[in-house]
Write an enzyme that holds these catalytic residues in place. Structure first.
Site, mmCIF file in Angstrom:
data_model
loop_
_atom_site.group_PDB
_atom_site.id
_atom_site.type_symbol
_atom_site.label_atom_id
_atom_site.label_comp_id
_atom_site.label_asym_id
_atom_site.label_seq_id
_atom_site.Cartn_x
_atom_site.Cartn_y
_atom_site.Cartn_z
ATOM 1 N N LYS A 156 47.655 25.693 50.354
ATOM 2 C CA LYS A 156 48.986 25.916 50.652
ATOM 3 C C LYS A 156 49.354 26.533 51.764
ATOM 4 O O LYS A 156 50.378 26.277 52.479
ATOM 5 C CB LYS A 156 49.562 26.782 49.401
ATOM 6 N N ASP A 182 57.667 26.884 43.872
ATOM 7 C CA ASP A 182 56.742 27.811 42.728
ATOM 8 C C ASP A 182 57.891 28.998 42.290
ATOM 9 O O ASP A 182 57.957 29.592 41.265
ATOM 10 C CB ASP A 182 55.402 28.318 42.966
HETATM 11 P P1 NAP Z 1 44.809 32.757 43.961
HETATM 12 O O1 NAP Z 1 45.463 32.667 45.353
HETATM 13 O O2 NAP Z 1 43.206 32.519 44.210
HETATM 14 O O3 NAP Z 1 44.854 34.319 43.467
HETATM 15 C C1 NAP Z 1 44.136 34.632 42.383
HETATM 16 C C2 NAP Z 1 44.373 36.020 41.989
HETATM 17 O O4 NAP Z 1 43.887 36.214 40.677
HETATM 18 C C3 NAP Z 1 44.001 37.113 43.075
HETATM 19 O O5 NAP Z 1 45.184 38.018 43.209
HETATM 20 C C4 NAP Z 1 42.737 37.671 42.481
HETATM 21 O O6 NAP Z 1 42.413 38.967 42.828
HETATM 22 C C5 NAP Z 1 43.105 37.428 41.177
HETATM 23 N N1 NAP Z 1 41.748 37.295 40.093
HETATM 24 C C6 NAP Z 1 41.037 36.281 40.064
HETATM 25 N N2 NAP Z 1 39.986 36.499 39.681
HETATM 26 C C7 NAP Z 1 39.886 37.703 39.124
HETATM 27 C C8 NAP Z 1 39.177 38.286 38.125
HETATM 28 N N3 NAP Z 1 37.969 37.778 37.592
HETATM 29 N N4 NAP Z 1 39.611 39.761 37.738
HETATM 30 C C9 NAP Z 1 40.698 40.069 38.338
HETATM 31 N N5 NAP Z 1 41.576 39.325 39.116
HETATM 32 C C10 NAP Z 1 41.244 38.135 39.309
HETATM 33 O O7 NAP Z 1 45.113 31.724 42.876
HETATM 34 P P2 NAP Z 1 46.743 31.434 42.868
HETATM 35 O O8 NAP Z 1 47.131 30.225 43.626
HETATM 36 O O9 NAP Z 1 47.445 32.453 42.962
HETATM 37 O O10 NAP Z 1 46.634 31.015 41.009
HETATM 38 C C11 NAP Z 1 46.442 31.862 40.312
HETATM 39 C C12 NAP Z 1 46.762 31.067 38.841
HETATM 40 O O11 NAP Z 1 47.998 31.020 38.574
HETATM 41 C C13 NAP Z 1 46.001 29.837 38.707
HETATM 42 O O12 NAP Z 1 44.749 29.875 38.119
HETATM 43 C C14 NAP Z 1 47.027 29.098 37.816
HETATM 44 O O13 NAP Z 1 46.679 29.324 36.166
HETATM 45 C C15 NAP Z 1 48.323 29.910 38.003
HETATM 46 N N6 NAP Z 1 49.548 29.336 38.575
HETATM 47 C C16 NAP Z 1 50.328 28.416 37.681
HETATM 48 C C17 NAP Z 1 51.580 27.852 38.234
HETATM 49 C C18 NAP Z 1 52.259 27.084 37.390
HETATM 50 O O14 NAP Z 1 53.061 26.349 37.739
HETATM 51 N N7 NAP Z 1 52.429 27.337 35.931
HETATM 52 C C19 NAP Z 1 51.417 27.497 39.454
HETATM 53 C C20 NAP Z 1 50.643 28.254 40.476
HETATM 54 C C21 NAP Z 1 49.335 28.936 39.917
HETATM 55 P P3 NAP Z 1 41.725 39.390 44.303
HETATM 56 O O15 NAP Z 1 42.875 39.340 45.239
HETATM 57 O O16 NAP Z 1 41.051 40.565 43.891
HETATM 58 O O17 NAP Z 1 40.557 38.177 44.657
#
Ligand code: NAP
Length: 492
Positions: free
Chosen positions: A284, A320
């Site tokens: 992204k 989003d």
């Molecule tokens: P990302 O950029 O990798 O961010 C993941 C976030 O989750 C970070 O803040 C990370 O914390 C935290 N995290 C990951 N593993 C963790 C753990 N074990 N314990 C605590 N915190 C943890 O991913 P993203 O793009 O934001 O996407 C995240 C989720 O959003 C996806 O898995 C998806 O299910 C959902 N999503 C949904 C939609 C939709 O249309 N419904 C769209 C986009 C995303 P740190 O900063 O500490 O690493």
């Protein structure tokens, strides 16, 4: 328009007949009989009264054949198939001179490379085309999806119909895209669980969900890049939308590995004719950086999930934010009702940026960010003028809504939850952006504690619908998209 051929994975004549009936029911135009993979077969019985046209092959061992057979005997079998009326036989490059053409069926001359993508693809294709082949077939193994561009250039210069396949995950999209660029046929498996190669699709999905039989030179092209991408729901919901809208359009997924040149990929596919591309993890930021222009939301969020190609330029958007705000606004009874509400956002990654920015800037909400890594969370909070709280100091926070943007609770880790149940406030709105499963442990516990819940599917459908609207200028059929997503989730 191309034909869809079902690759049968059968051991004997009886199984082959049953499989041909299934292939016909699934929508295949013909069935491939791989005699080299069958333990027993009776060729006359196999071809007599067949329910579908057939392509008969006894693959040479150095080209991936299942077992050895003397060359003369092997070619005699293919001649016998032609004499019995087989519509097609497939013989390997170098062996074609041994076929006597004992019947009117068409001769496919093929070259397979299971280990790589030959740099002299054009030369091999021309060599096949210069011989007795009616149809040229190349099945090669791209290292990355970009390699497949060379396949799409082939049909125009050959003067003969072609079958072009990029094998493996990197070639997955080529099984549909090659039809758009002039290939006359593509292969599919009888059922998803019977796919014999990564990237292969089931015939029923190719014909139904992807509208593969209608793919032609005028088909509009859209897609998604990301890694991982194999289980993305995006193709299901976008293609369902195009079918419902009566649009001649195809949406395919590309695995573009982390660390590869996502910008270059987007640009080359724009040149190929793609009008829009969805962008998901981990590209992204790169998509925004590669774009020639970006709307204000994508710039503010610092990430793009949508690229629109206009007059050869890549334009970045982020759908989003509005999608997430729409979900919460609906839960509160309208956008106006969001103003002043305290929303606790768990996570500070890409999704959190979009959600938190949307809630603060569009909804006028008071956002509190809680994140595992303190620095990332504090930075996002500072950018938005929001409050930051470490995950272990949320007790007593009086929030009106909670949004989970971490992957905690997502399939297959469904027993995990991002927040202890006792921290869920009764009466609050709890929105989990995860949609697989639809009811996460967080949402289950939220219901038990008397909170109102919102699952992630609405946001997912809304962000995709907005992409379709940007690309086509027409309203997207959200209900049909939601149904397609639910169907795909149910099946997987
Ligand atoms: P990302 O950029 O990798 O961010 C993941 C976030 O989750 C970070 O803040 C990370 O914390 C935290 N995290 C990951 N593993 C963790 C753990 N074990 N314990 C605590 N915190 C943890 O991913 P993203 O793009 O934001 O996407 C995240 C989720 O959003 C996806 O898995 C998806 O299910 C959902 N999503 C949904 C939609 C939709 O249309 N419904 C769209 C986009 C995303 P740190 O900063 O500490 O690493």
């Amino acid at each position: 328009m191309g034909l869809i051929c079902a690759s049968l994975n059968v051991r004997n004549t009886a199984e082959a007949r049953a499989a041909m009936l299934r292939a016909r029911a699934a929508g295949a135009d013909l069935a491939e009989l791989r005699l080299d993979l069958m333990a027993e077969f009776d060729l006359p019985a196999l071809l007599a009264g067949r329910p579908l046209p057939v392509m008969v092959t006894f693959r040479r061992q150095d080209q991936g054949g299942g077992r050895a057979l003397g060359e003369a005997q092997r070619l005699a079998l293919l001649d016998q198939a032609l004499a019995l009326g087989a519509e097609y036989v497939d013989v390997e490059l170098g062996s074609e001179a041994g076929i006597r053409r004992a019947g009117p069926g068409k001769l496919i001359v093929s070259h397979h490379d299971f280990a790589g993508f030959p740099p002299d693809l054009q030369t091999i294709a021309r060599r096949i085309a210069a011989g007795p082949a009616d149809i040229v077939k190349l099945a090669v193994t791209p290292r990355e999806a970009l390699d497949c561009l060379a396949l799409y250039e082939l049909p125009a210069g050959l003067g003969k119909p072609a079958i072009l396949i990029g094998m493996g995950e990197a070639g997955a999209a080529s099984r549909l895209l090659a039809l758009r660029f002039g290939a006359c046929l593509s292969y599919g498996a009888l059922a998803p669980e019977e796919c014999t190669a990564p990237g292969q699709l089931a015939v029923a999905e190719m014909v139904g969900a992807y509208g593969a039989k209608a793919i032609g030179p005028a088909t509009r092209l859209f897609g998604v890049i990301g890694d991982p991408i194999a289980h993305s729901l995006s193709p299901a919901i976008h293609n369902a939308a195009y079918r419902q809208m009566g649009l001649d359009a195809l949406y395919v997924s590309f695995r573009v590995p982390a660390g590869s040149d996502a910008g270059g990929f987007l640009r080359s596919h724009a040149r190929l004719g793609f009008e829009g591309l969805s962008v998901t993890l981990p590209h992204k930021l790169a998509a925004l950086a590669a774009a020639d222009g970006a709307d204000q939301v994508a710039r503010k969020i610092g990430a793009a999930n949508t690229i629109t190609v206009r007059d050869g330029r890549l334009l970045a958007d982020n759908t989003d934010a509005d999608a997430a705000v729409g979900e919460l606004a609906a839960a509160f009874g309208g956008l106006g009702a969001l103003a002043g509400k305290t929303v606790l956002v768990l996570g500070a990654g890409g999704a959190a940026r979009a959600v938190a920015w949307g809630l603060a800037a569009r909804g006028g909400a008071r956002v509190v960010i809680a994140n595992r890594s303190r620095e990332r969370g504090m930075n996002l909070a500072a950018e938005l003028g929001a409050e930051f709280r470490p995950l272990d100091s949320l007790a007593g926070l009086a929030y009106d809504a909670l949004v989970n943007t971490t992957p905690l609770g997502m399939h297959p880790g469904v027993e995990v939850t991002p927040l202890a149940a006792e921290l869920i406030r009764p009466g609050a709105v709890v929105f989990d952006t995860i949609y697989n499963p639809l009811e996460t442990r967080l949402l289950r516990e939220a219901k038990e504690r008397g909170a109102r819940t919102v699952d992630g599917l609405g946001m997912f459908v809304a962000q995709a619908a907005r992409q379709i609207e940007l690309w086509t200028g027409r309203e997207a059929p959200r209900e049909a998209m939601r149904r397609a997503a639910l169907e795909k989730l149910r099946r997987s």
